[in-house]
Design an enzyme around this catalytic site. Structure first.
Site, PDB file in Angstrom:
ATOM      1  N   ASP A   1       0.982  -1.369   0.121  1.00 34.82           N
ATOM      2  CA  ASP A   1       0.007   0.095   0.470  1.00 34.82           C
ATOM      3  C   ASP A   1       0.617   1.035  -0.077  1.00 34.82           C
ATOM      4  OD1 ASP A   1      -2.275  -0.875   0.167  1.00 34.82           O
ATOM      5  OD2 ASP A   1      -2.898  -1.476   1.970  1.00 34.82           O
TER       6      ASP A   1
ATOM      7  N   ARG B   1       0.661  -1.635   7.908  1.00 35.81           N
ATOM      8  CA  ARG B   1       0.736  -0.410   6.499  1.00 35.81           C
ATOM      9  C   ARG B   1       1.175  -0.089   7.832  1.00 35.81           C
ATOM     10  NH1 ARG B   1      -2.464   3.283   3.758  1.00 35.81           N
ATOM     11  NH2 ARG B   1      -0.815   3.660   2.684  1.00 35.81           N
TER      12      ARG B   1
ATOM     13  N   ARG C   1     -10.345   5.743  10.793  1.00 35.45           N
ATOM     14  CA  ARG C   1      -8.870   5.556  11.002  1.00 35.45           C
ATOM     15  C   ARG C   1      -8.304   6.157  12.816  1.00 35.45           C
ATOM     16  NH1 ARG C   1      -6.748   2.961   6.301  1.00 35.45           N
ATOM     17  NH2 ARG C   1      -8.092   1.684   5.896  1.00 35.45           N
TER      18      ARG C   1
ATOM     19  N   HIS D   1     -11.939   7.706   4.919  1.00 30.28           N
ATOM     20  CA  HIS D   1     -10.210   8.665   5.032  1.00 30.28           C
ATOM     21  C   HIS D   1     -11.132  10.016   4.377  1.00 30.28           C
ATOM     22  CE1 HIS D   1      -6.524   6.381   5.209  1.00 30.28           C
ATOM     23  NE2 HIS D   1      -6.845   6.807   6.358  1.00 30.28           N
TER      24      HIS D   1
ATOM     25  N   CYS E   1      -5.127  10.048  -2.801  1.00 31.44           N
ATOM     26  CA  CYS E   1      -3.928   8.924  -2.226  1.00 31.44           C
ATOM     27  C   CYS E   1      -2.552   8.832  -2.840  1.00 31.44           C
ATOM     28  CB  CYS E   1      -5.006   7.354  -1.862  1.00 31.44           C
ATOM     29  SG  CYS E   1      -6.634   7.494  -1.316  1.00 31.44           S
TER      30      CYS E   1
END
Length: 278
Positions: free
Chosen positions: A78, A103, A149, A178, A272
């Site tokens: 990612d 991550r 998150r 997000h 992103c």
């Protein structure tokens, strides 16, 4: 018979040169699911993902922007979503602390890159935040998402570090996990967003702060049309968000549609993949 005067043409927007950090998807794949977009059962075409990413990078450069590249690491698929690795304001770097262990190691890679490139003020945070995934910079505020998150405790941490007022916004739809999937800054304090991604109180805050915002439909939000990047004139966004193109043109912006369909399989698109080095 009197006729109405013609509508005034939108003012010509002036782009400003930007500096971005991106990471090529050399190791990109979807083998786990940490957001509703990720399905390990759907194979990723790595060659196509890289071509789509290169198209985005080359578009930035063709518009006069600088793109720095972060070396991808095996085992961290990612990393292509470089926006999540830090938030940079006035040359100060607030590092990330990821919510999911898959991550977590990305944060140190980003912090090392900044130190190696002359950034002297790099803070490794105490509380969970996923960089520009949940921190969005306008001319007046630092908008901060929470709910899926980033921890609410990361908001005062960011305010203390940057010395900018932080506005907390509650995300309520897991598809928009997000803030950068539900809201984009166009220029200064001008934004576009999808109201359905936010709690009633947060919608009221957005209406108060941004009464002239461009409001996205559910269809365009679901195409990740708000995962966009603007330089003050050019707005790079997913080409499937067709309903945003004319409203953007009516405001004097130049929308540029891109196909990042392979990277959408991981839950991200234009923004992103793009961390801004302010």
């Amino acid at each position: 018979m009197r006729t109405a005067p013609p509508a005034a043409a939108p003012a010509r927007r002036i782009p400003s040169p930007r500096r971005y950090l991106m990471c090529p998807p050399e190791h990109f794949k979807v083998t786990y699911s940490i957001n509703p977009w990720m399905d390990p059962g759907k194979p990723v075409d790595l060659r196509l993902a890289l071509a789509q990413w290169e198209d985005l990078r080359d578009r930035y450069r063709s518009l006069g922007h600088t793109v720095e590249e972060l070396e991808p690491c095996p085992g961290l698929p990612d990393m292509v979503y470089a926006a999540n690795g830090a938030t940079v304001v006035d040359g100060r770097v607030l590092g990330a602390r990821f919510a999911h262990p898959e991550r977590a190691a990305e944060a140190a890679v980003h912090a090392e890159w900044f130190r190696a490139h002359g950034y002297g003020d790099v803070l490794e945070p105490e509380h969970i935040n996923e960089g520009e995934g949940d921190f969005t910079v306008t001319a007046s505020w630092l908008l901060a998402g929470r709910g899926f998150r980033s921890s609410p405790l990361s908001h005062p941490e960011a305010q203390e570090f940057f010395g900018r007022p932080v506005i907390g916004l509650d995300l309520v739809d897991p598809r928009y996990y997000h803030l950068d999937t539900a809201l984009a800054v166009l220029d200064g304090d001008e934004v576009m967003y999808y109201p359905g991604a936010f709690s009633p109180g947060s919608r009221a805050v957005l209406e108060r702060l941004f009464p002239d915002a461009l409001i996205a439909t559910e269809e365009d939000a679901a195409a990740l049309g708000l995962n966009a990047v603007s330089d003050g004139r050019h707005v790079l966004l997913p080409q499937a968000a067709v309903g945003l193109f004319e409203p953007l043109r009516a405001r004097g912006y130049e929308p540029i549609g891109l196909d990042l369909g392979e990277l959408l399989k991981g839950g991200g698109s234009v923004k992103c993949c793009t961390q801004e080095l302010r």
